[in-house]
Design a protein around this motif. Structure first.
Motif, mmCIF file in Angstrom:
data_model
loop_
_atom_site.group_PDB
_atom_site.id
_atom_site.type_symbol
_atom_site.label_atom_id
_atom_site.label_comp_id
_atom_site.label_asym_id
_atom_site.label_seq_id
_atom_site.Cartn_x
_atom_site.Cartn_y
_atom_site.Cartn_z
ATOM 1 N N GLU A 52 23.651 -6.887 -9.198
ATOM 2 C CA GLU A 52 22.628 -6.376 -10.124
ATOM 3 C C GLU A 52 21.317 -7.123 -9.944
ATOM 4 O OE1 GLU A 52 21.758 -6.007 -14.947
ATOM 5 O OE2 GLU A 52 23.632 -6.903 -14.223
ATOM 6 N N LEU A 53 21.394 -8.448 -9.809
ATOM 7 C CA LEU A 53 20.174 -9.239 -9.630
ATOM 8 C C LEU A 53 19.488 -8.893 -8.327
ATOM 9 C CD1 LEU A 53 18.260 -11.441 -10.559
ATOM 10 C CD2 LEU A 53 19.794 -13.132 -9.521
ATOM 11 N N ALA A 54 20.257 -8.719 -7.256
ATOM 12 C CA ALA A 54 19.672 -8.375 -5.958
ATOM 13 C C ALA A 54 18.885 -7.073 -6.032
ATOM 14 C CB ALA A 54 20.773 -8.278 -4.903
ATOM 15 N N ALA A 55 19.416 -6.076 -6.737
ATOM 16 C CA ALA A 55 18.754 -4.777 -6.826
ATOM 17 C C ALA A 55 17.432 -4.863 -7.571
ATOM 18 C CB ALA A 55 19.686 -3.783 -7.521
ATOM 19 N N VAL A 56 17.349 -5.715 -8.579
ATOM 20 C CA VAL A 56 16.144 -5.803 -9.398
ATOM 21 C C VAL A 56 15.103 -6.733 -8.792
ATOM 22 C CG1 VAL A 56 15.250 -6.575 -11.647
ATOM 23 C CG2 VAL A 56 17.342 -5.197 -11.522
ATOM 24 N N ILE A 57 15.545 -7.840 -8.178
ATOM 25 C CA ILE A 57 14.608 -8.851 -7.722
ATOM 26 C C ILE A 57 14.088 -8.589 -6.308
ATOM 27 C CG2 ILE A 57 16.141 -10.539 -6.587
ATOM 28 C CD1 ILE A 57 14.747 -12.681 -8.376
ATOM 29 N N GLY A 58 14.734 -7.645 -5.602
ATOM 30 C CA GLY A 58 14.244 -7.285 -4.273
ATOM 31 C C GLY A 58 14.713 -8.201 -3.166
ATOM 32 N N LEU A 59 15.842 -8.873 -3.380
ATOM 33 C CA LEU A 59 16.438 -9.715 -2.352
ATOM 34 C C LEU A 59 17.792 -9.140 -1.965
ATOM 35 C CD1 LEU A 59 15.642 -13.238 -3.877
ATOM 36 C CD2 LEU A 59 14.490 -12.153 -1.943
ATOM 37 N N SER A 60 18.356 -9.607 -0.861
ATOM 38 C CA SER A 60 19.643 -9.090 -0.416
ATOM 39 C C SER A 60 20.775 -9.642 -1.276
ATOM 40 C CB SER A 60 19.885 -9.464 1.051
ATOM 41 O OG SER A 60 20.092 -10.865 1.170
ATOM 42 N N ARG A 61 21.896 -8.954 -1.275
ATOM 43 C CA ARG A 61 23.084 -9.425 -1.991
ATOM 44 C C ARG A 61 23.543 -10.767 -1.416
ATOM 45 N NH1 ARG A 61 28.239 -7.746 -3.821
ATOM 46 N NH2 ARG A 61 29.283 -9.696 -4.374
ATOM 47 N N THR A 62 23.365 -10.949 -0.100
ATOM 48 C CA THR A 62 23.743 -12.222 0.519
ATOM 49 C C THR A 62 22.914 -13.365 -0.052
ATOM 50 O OG1 THR A 62 24.373 -11.116 2.576
ATOM 51 C CG2 THR A 62 23.906 -13.479 2.698
ATOM 52 N N THR A 63 21.619 -13.102 -0.262
ATOM 53 C CA THR A 63 20.729 -14.141 -0.780
ATOM 54 C C THR A 63 21.097 -14.524 -2.209
ATOM 55 O OG1 THR A 63 18.904 -13.411 0.626
ATOM 56 C CG2 THR A 63 18.328 -14.721 -1.303
ATOM 57 N N THR A 64 21.299 -13.532 -3.057
ATOM 58 C CA THR A 64 21.664 -13.854 -4.440
ATOM 59 C C THR A 64 23.045 -14.509 -4.501
ATOM 60 O OG1 THR A 64 22.522 -11.610 -4.805
ATOM 61 C CG2 THR A 64 20.222 -12.041 -5.420
ATOM 62 N N GLY A 65 23.945 -14.090 -3.608
ATOM 63 C CA GLY A 65 25.266 -14.706 -3.576
ATOM 64 C C GLY A 65 25.186 -16.174 -3.194
ATOM 65 N N ARG A 66 24.349 -16.501 -2.205
ATOM 66 C CA ARG A 66 24.203 -17.906 -1.801
ATOM 67 C C ARG A 66 23.516 -18.722 -2.906
ATOM 68 N NH1 ARG A 66 21.815 -18.655 4.117
ATOM 69 N NH2 ARG A 66 22.529 -20.791 3.671
ATOM 70 N N ALA A 67 22.567 -18.091 -3.625
ATOM 71 C CA ALA A 67 21.904 -18.791 -4.736
ATOM 72 C C ALA A 67 22.908 -19.125 -5.835
ATOM 73 C CB ALA A 67 20.773 -17.926 -5.289
ATOM 74 N N TYR A 68 23.761 -18.151 -6.184
ATOM 75 C CA TYR A 68 24.776 -18.409 -7.215
ATOM 76 C C TYR A 68 25.762 -19.469 -6.735
ATOM 77 C CZ TYR A 68 23.567 -14.708 -10.558
ATOM 78 O OH TYR A 68 22.947 -13.942 -11.517
ATOM 79 N N ALA A 69 26.097 -19.449 -5.459
ATOM 80 C CA ALA A 69 27.021 -20.455 -4.921
ATOM 81 C C ALA A 69 26.426 -21.858 -5.050
ATOM 82 C CB ALA A 69 27.345 -20.129 -3.466
ATOM 83 N N GLN A 70 25.121 -21.965 -4.781
ATOM 84 C CA GLN A 70 24.476 -23.272 -4.912
ATOM 85 C C GLN A 70 24.438 -23.719 -6.367
ATOM 86 O OE1 GLN A 70 21.187 -24.299 -2.329
ATOM 87 N NE2 GLN A 70 19.944 -24.929 -4.097
ATOM 88 N N LEU A 71 24.179 -22.797 -7.266
ATOM 89 C CA LEU A 71 24.167 -23.137 -8.693
ATOM 90 C C LEU A 71 25.550 -23.572 -9.163
ATOM 91 C CD1 LEU A 71 21.898 -20.226 -9.949
ATOM 92 C CD2 LEU A 71 21.330 -22.659 -10.055
ATOM 93 N N ARG A 72 26.607 -22.939 -8.608
ATOM 94 C CA ARG A 72 27.971 -23.379 -8.946
ATOM 95 C C ARG A 72 28.231 -24.780 -8.429
ATOM 96 N NH1 ARG A 72 29.217 -17.869 -8.283
ATOM 97 N NH2 ARG A 72 29.432 -18.090 -6.022
ATOM 98 N N GLU A 73 27.797 -25.035 -7.212
ATOM 99 C CA GLU A 73 28.002 -26.355 -6.608
ATOM 100 C C GLU A 73 27.273 -27.439 -7.405
ATOM 101 O OE1 GLU A 73 27.050 -28.668 -2.389
ATOM 102 O OE2 GLU A 73 26.953 -26.482 -2.504
ATOM 103 N N GLN A 74 26.093 -27.095 -7.920
ATOM 104 C CA GLN A 74 25.312 -28.053 -8.706
ATOM 105 C C GLN A 74 25.720 -28.070 -10.176
ATOM 106 O OE1 GLN A 74 21.353 -26.604 -7.896
ATOM 107 N NE2 GLN A 74 21.195 -27.714 -5.953
ATOM 108 N N GLU A 75 26.714 -27.266 -10.549
ATOM 109 C CA GLU A 75 27.288 -27.206 -11.895
ATOM 110 C C GLU A 75 26.346 -26.593 -12.929
ATOM 111 O OE1 GLU A 75 28.895 -30.925 -13.197
ATOM 112 O OE2 GLU A 75 30.122 -31.194 -11.412
ATOM 113 N N TYR A 76 25.413 -25.750 -12.497
ATOM 114 C CA TYR A 76 24.554 -25.055 -13.448
ATOM 115 C C TYR A 76 25.200 -23.775 -13.975
ATOM 116 C CZ TYR A 76 20.533 -28.068 -12.591
ATOM 117 O OH TYR A 76 19.684 -29.146 -12.520
ATOM 118 N N ILE A 77 26.168 -23.242 -13.251
ATOM 119 C CA ILE A 77 26.898 -22.073 -13.743
ATOM 120 C C ILE A 77 28.384 -22.269 -13.471
ATOM 121 C CG2 ILE A 77 24.958 -20.477 -13.435
ATOM 122 C CD1 ILE A 77 26.323 -19.430 -10.899
#
Length: 496
Positions: A52-77
């Motif tokens: 959903e975020l990828a569709a609205v923000i204009g980035l690829s699903r791969t990009t948003t997936g890697r961003a969420y993965a980094q946030l998980r690694e940093q314990e923000y989500i």
């Protein structure tokens, strides 16, 4: 309680829609993390899906997936199947509050009203990122800047000049917070040369320092630790709140002949009182007449919540005065950056005194402050707006749940100063711990004792916590009234 859900459009409205610096996933993750740390994304909220975020923000699903993965690694989500990605704050080893400030340990269920300090302002992480890119230019040097970085001293001096107190950068000394500046000032002013001591009437008079009552507790501890003999002026209290009687202050100075003074004329801590223009001029005349060198604490000067023009800065009215300030109340206390404005003829003496305490504030934090100053007015406006809403919310809580307390809402600052029907604030601070509330009793603000009828209530915690203060305060007050003893009144060390 149901989990709040953030749609992709709402999230983009909070973090922005780019452009995203390469690699885009890191920039996107950093924007989300920054929004979490400064409170724009609430803990417990559910983020939109990566798709959903990828569709609205204009980035690829791969990009948003890697961003969420980094946030998980940093314990923000925290992502769980069926629950989505939930906002959280990373674990801080040892906790977010130092044990010296909360010896009994912090409890996540408690609401801490002991400190007038906000959470980090927006763009703190971005400012650190930009400051790091400028740090390399300073690495070939020793890293010692006892006076402070020239670029920051120029910014601070210019702000004083625009307020009506012409100031050269050489008059500015960057310190570890306003508290650090006050400590340097007290040490310098009480350590006078023999010829000046003789001119002032002997060593005995040089140890006396005029202070208001109530006042900032750490200032009391600093003055007493420097060997000062405190001369206490009790603030007047009337229908409009606390105020200064400059005639009474004039008489007190004439009788006690203090060497210096520590005063808070701008949204006084803890009462929130603001000294008017006429009183400032009268006070300046009295200080000059009695040859008192004052230290004015301007930590809260920018936190007027009702608009309108501020009175003249005291440094413009009395040239032989010292002013201290900091960024702690606007940006973040963790920066530990403050300053002193010093009369030209005292700069060398103050600089020597400072070298006896430390060798300067950290270079990186000074560079971060420089970066934040670029958007200072916008940050101040946002801070005022949040504090105004929080002030009104807390005042409504107090009036609704403990209606027999007397409350005058201040026009600025970060706390309410409430008068209790009985002298039981020490007992209340003890009882409050049984109801998930941490308070500081009135006697902590009293240089000469007393003030057990008063309680300071900061409105700097998040509004969801402020909404719970009323019922907890009412229950604690009922318990405090039933206590046979009122508890200890030993002064505690608090943050601000």
């Amino acid at each position: 309680m149901s989990t709040p859900v953030l749609g992709a459009k709402r999230l983009v409205g909070i973090i922005g829609d780019g452009p995203w610096r390469a690699p885009a996933f890191e920039s996107l993750a950093a924007a989300v993390a920054a929004a979490i740390t400064d409170g724009r994304l609430p803990v417990g909220a559910r983020l939109p899906s990566e798709r959903e975020l990828a569709a609205v923000i204009g980035l690829s699903r791969t990009t948003t997936g890697r961003a969420y993965a980094q946030l998980r690694e940093q314990e923000y989500i925290l992502t769980r199947r069926g629950s989505g990605s939930i906002v959280q704050l990373p674990t801080v080893p040892g906790g977010r509050i130092d044990h010296l400030l909360s010896p009994a340990g912090a409890d996540d269920t408690e609401i801490d009203l002991t400190c007038t300090a906000p959470v980090a302002a927006p763009d703190i992480l971005g400012a650190y990122d930009r400051a790091l890119s400028r740090l390399g230019a300073y690495l070939p040097g020793t890293g010692y800047y006892p006076s402070g970085l020239p670029v920051l001293r120029e910014i601070i001096a210019d702000r004083y000049t625009r307020r009506g107190a012409p100031t050269d950068p050489d008059q500015i000394l960057i310190t570890s917070g306003a508290f650090g500046g006050a400590a340097i000032a007290v040490r310098a002013l009480l350590n006078v040369e023999p010829d000046e001591a003789a001119r002032l009437g002997g060593a005995r008079s040089t140890s006396r320092v005029l202070v208001e009552s109530p006042t900032y507790p750490n200032a009391i501890a600093t003055l007493e630790g420097a060997g000062a003999a405190l001369v206490t002026y009790p603030l007047e209290f009337g229908p409009q709140g606390h105020h200064w009687d400059t005639d009474a202050m004039d008489q007190l100075m004439g009788q006690m002949r203090p060497r210096s003074a520590y005063l808070i004329p701008d949204f006084h801590n803890p009462t929130g009182a603001l000294m008017g223009e006429a009183q400032r001029r009268d006070l300046a005349n009295a200080l000059r007449r009695h040859r008192v060198v004052p230290v004015f604490d301007e930590s809260l000067v920018e936190l007027g919540l009702e608009g309108g023009r501020m009175p003249s800065p005291m440094s413009a009215l009395i040239p032989d005065s010292v002013t201290v300030g900091s960024v702690s109340k606007i940006y973040w206390g963790g920066l530990r950056i403050g300053w002193m404005r010093i009369p030209r003829h005292r700069v060398d003496h103050f600089a020597s005194s400072r070298l006896g305490l430390d060798l300067g504030a950290p270079v990186l934090e000074q560079l971060v402050t420089v970066e934040l100053m670029d958007s200072h007015d916008a940050v101040v406006a946002d801070t005022r707006s949040r504090l105004r809403s929080a002030r009104d919310l807390l005042a409504a809580q107090v009036r609704s749940w403990v209606p027999d307390w007397k409350l005058i809402v201040p026009s600025g600052g970060m706390a309410l100063w409430a008068e209790l029907p009985e002298a039981r604030s020490a007992a209340l601070s003890i009882a409050a711990r049984n109801h998930g509330l941490r308070l500081v009793a009135g006697p902590n603000f009293a240089p000469a004792g007393g003030l057990d009828r008063w309680m300071r209530l900061p409105y700097t915690v998040p509004e969801p916590e402020l909404e719970q203060v009323g019922p907890r305060l009412a229950a604690a007050w009922e318990e405090a009234k039933a206590m046979t003893g009122r508890g200890p009144t030993r002064r505690a060390r608090i943050v601000a």
